[in-house]
Design an enzyme around this catalytic site. Structure first.
Site, PDB file in Angstrom:
ATOM      1  N   ARG A  91     -33.416  -9.717  -9.019  1.00  0.00           N
ATOM      2  CA  ARG A  91     -34.025 -10.839  -8.287  1.00  0.00           C
ATOM      3  C   ARG A  91     -33.655 -12.168  -8.947  1.00  0.00           C
ATOM      4  O   ARG A  91     -33.416 -13.168  -8.267  1.00  0.00           O
ATOM      5  CB  ARG A  91     -35.541 -10.659  -8.209  1.00  0.00           C
ATOM      6  N   LYS A 114     -37.331 -17.038  -6.656  1.00  0.00           N
ATOM      7  CA  LYS A 114     -38.395 -17.416  -7.587  1.00  0.00           C
ATOM      8  C   LYS A 114     -37.981 -18.680  -8.340  1.00  0.00           C
ATOM      9  O   LYS A 114     -37.571 -18.621  -9.513  1.00  0.00           O
ATOM     10  CB  LYS A 114     -38.660 -16.234  -8.537  1.00  0.00           C
ATOM     11  N   GLU A 127     -47.914 -15.402   1.926  1.00  0.00           N
ATOM     12  CA  GLU A 127     -48.218 -15.144   0.513  1.00  0.00           C
ATOM     13  C   GLU A 127     -49.690 -15.387   0.214  1.00  0.00           C
ATOM     14  O   GLU A 127     -50.343 -16.179   0.899  1.00  0.00           O
ATOM     15  CB  GLU A 127     -47.410 -16.096  -0.376  1.00  0.00           C
TER      16      GLU A 127
HETATM   17  N1  PLP Z   1     -45.213 -13.947  -4.558  1.00  0.00           N
HETATM   18  C1  PLP Z   1     -45.082 -14.987  -5.390  1.00  0.00           C
HETATM   19  C2  PLP Z   1     -45.013 -16.356  -4.815  1.00  0.00           C
HETATM   20  C3  PLP Z   1     -45.025 -14.773  -6.782  1.00  0.00           C
HETATM   21  O1  PLP Z   1     -44.917 -15.790  -7.632  1.00  0.00           O
HETATM   22  C4  PLP Z   1     -45.087 -13.449  -7.278  1.00  0.00           C
HETATM   23  C5  PLP Z   1     -44.980 -13.197  -8.699  1.00  0.00           C
HETATM   24  O2  PLP Z   1     -43.974 -12.862  -9.221  1.00  0.00           O
HETATM   25  C6  PLP Z   1     -45.215 -12.406  -6.363  1.00  0.00           C
HETATM   26  C7  PLP Z   1     -45.279 -12.681  -5.021  1.00  0.00           C
HETATM   27  C8  PLP Z   1     -45.266 -10.989  -6.834  1.00  0.00           C
HETATM   28  O3  PLP Z   1     -44.000 -10.531  -7.221  1.00  0.00           O
HETATM   29  P1  PLP Z   1     -43.862  -9.398  -8.300  1.00  0.00           P
HETATM   30  O4  PLP Z   1     -44.626  -8.234  -7.794  1.00  0.00           O
HETATM   31  O5  PLP Z   1     -42.390  -9.104  -8.353  1.00  0.00           O
HETATM   32  O6  PLP Z   1     -44.394  -9.931  -9.561  1.00  0.00           O
HETATM   33  C1  COI Z   2     -45.912 -13.150 -11.677  1.00  0.00           C
HETATM   34  O1  COI Z   2     -46.716 -12.388 -11.153  1.00  0.00           O
HETATM   35  O2  COI Z   2     -45.078 -12.767 -12.514  1.00  0.00           O
HETATM   36  C2  COI Z   2     -45.887 -14.557 -11.337  1.00  0.00           C
HETATM   37  O3  COI Z   2     -44.856 -15.149 -11.493  1.00  0.00           O
HETATM   38  C3  COI Z   2     -47.102 -15.183 -10.825  1.00  0.00           C
HETATM   39  C4  COI Z   2     -47.473 -16.499 -11.444  1.00  0.00           C
HETATM   40  C5  COI Z   2     -48.030 -16.393 -12.817  1.00  0.00           C
HETATM   41  C6  COI Z   2     -46.461 -17.559 -11.274  1.00  0.00           C
END
Ligand code: PLP
Ligand code: COI
Length: 348
Positions: free
Chosen positions: A91, A193, A229
């Site tokens: 990612r 991200k 989200e």
């Molecule tokens: N959506 C957003 C906007 C986020 O910042 C995150 C955090 O990483 C997620 C979703 C969840 O992603 P992940 O499960 O890969 O941490």
């Molecule tokens: C994560 O879940 O890793 C995130 O990036 C969420 C937040 C702390 C920005």
């Protein structure tokens, strides 16, 4: 510090693991690698938690930066393991390509994660405390540059912090309202991200918190009819006939936790799984709902306020049974109590 680096722990840290929140504390070592003249250097561990960069860095002016979040877990027998770091690496490569930054090769990314965790081993919370070691990899554009163009140099860094729950209460439900703002544009950067998405979320987040909510829900930026989200986490709902539903959109961050839960729901809990539109005025199709992400883990959604009305799912105080099972299975896999699908766990 180069090469094999430090593996020995400094003096034992004195941390109240059970009461940790999601806050920064300085740990002993972070990994730093620099990109210049078309290549990454070998990288090293540093005790210095300050970065010195040009005042004209693109990361400071034009948001040329991206980041990741993943965790290291302590198992019952004292081992330490990472959860799907290859997915974070992939990612981050997508984010880097979107912002014209050099990708970090996957083996370098995973090796750097392991080095940071090993060097900060005493900060990996003990098994059974619910706390984990959060790793924050990031790439920033640096070097002297003033025009709107990609930076001449880059830094790839990973620091780590022991953390507890992101949303107060862990598995206790919290409420959200629907934001009047968008976090990302159609065909914009919502699916990667990058820091700009989070800058855009600061004001709506603050407004939601001031109004008494844990955070806000973002709708699709084009029609404002579909859930995208939940703050910095993805949304899932459990229908009354026990299907796991999660929104699909180009402007949602593809959550590694969400895709892991889709697999768990299907393969471990025998549920039907669907990625599709979730209409904000059809919330009564769900018996339970939750937010999921690395930081959020699984946070049950008590209710969502939309157009002045509060829609409560299972309960504002109790976690629903399916959400609970998903949580137990996900966390069980992450801490090594439940057998993981092949390739999900990387030992440190
Ligand atoms: N959506 C957003 C906007 C986020 O910042 C995150 C955090 O990483 C997620 C979703 C969840 O992603 P992940 O499960 O890969 O941490
Ligand atoms: C994560 O879940 O890793 C995130 O990036 C969420 C937040 C702390 C920005």
């Amino acid at each position: 510090m180069k090469g094999e680096d430090i593996v020995s722990a400094k003096e034992k840290v004195n941390i109240d693991w059970e009461n940790l929140r999601f806050d920064y504390i300085k740990t002993d070592f972070r990994y730093i690698s620099r990109w210049k003249d078309g290549k990454w250097d070998e990288g090293e561990l540093s005790e210095d938690n300050m970065l010195s960069i040009s005042e004209a860095s693109t990361a400071l002016h034009y948001g040329q930066q991206c980041f990741e979040g993943l965790k290291a877990y302590r198992t019952k027998d004292g081992d330490i393991q990472l959860f799907r770091p290859d997915e974070n690496s992939k990612r981050m490569a997508v984010s880097c390509r979107r912002l014209l930054m050099p990708e970090v090769p996957e083996d370098k990314f995973i090796e750097a994660c392991k080095r940071v965790v090993k060097a900060n081993e005493q900060y990996v919370p003990p098994y059974g405390t619910g706390a984990t070691l959060y790793l924050r990899p990031f790439v920033i554009g640096v070097g002297h540059n003033v025009g709107v163009k990609p930076a001449p140099e880059y830094i790839f860094c990973i620091f780590c912090v022991p953390v507890g729950p992101y949303f107060k209460g862990g598995l206790a439900p919290v409420n959200f309202n629907v934001a009047e703002y968008d976090r990302a544009a159609p065909y914009g950067t919502g699916g990667v991200k990058v820091g700009g998405n989070y800058a855009a979320s600061l004001l709506p987040h603050e407004k939601a918190v001031k109004a008494g909510f844990a955070d806000c829900i973002y709708l699709d930026p084009l029609t404002h009819t579909k859930i995208e989200e939940v703050g910095a986490a993805n949304f899932f709902g459990i229908t009354k006939d026990n299907k796991f539903i999660t929104p699909q959109s180009e402007s949602i961050l593809p959550s590694i936790t969400k895709y892991s839960l889709m697999h768990i729901a299907k393969e471990y809990l025998g549920m039907e799984v669907e990625e599709r539109d979730v209409l904000v005025d059809k919330l009564d199709e769900f018996a339970e709902a939750g937010a999921c992400g690395t930081a959020a883990v699984i946070t049950p959604i008590g209710g969502i306020e939309y157009k002045g009305k509060m829609h409560v799912f299972f309960s504002e105080t109790e976690v629903g049974p399916v959400t609970h099972k998903l949580y137990d299975t996900l966390c069980g896999i992450q801490i090594g109590d439940i057998e993981a699908p092949k390739g999900w766990i990387v030992k440190v």
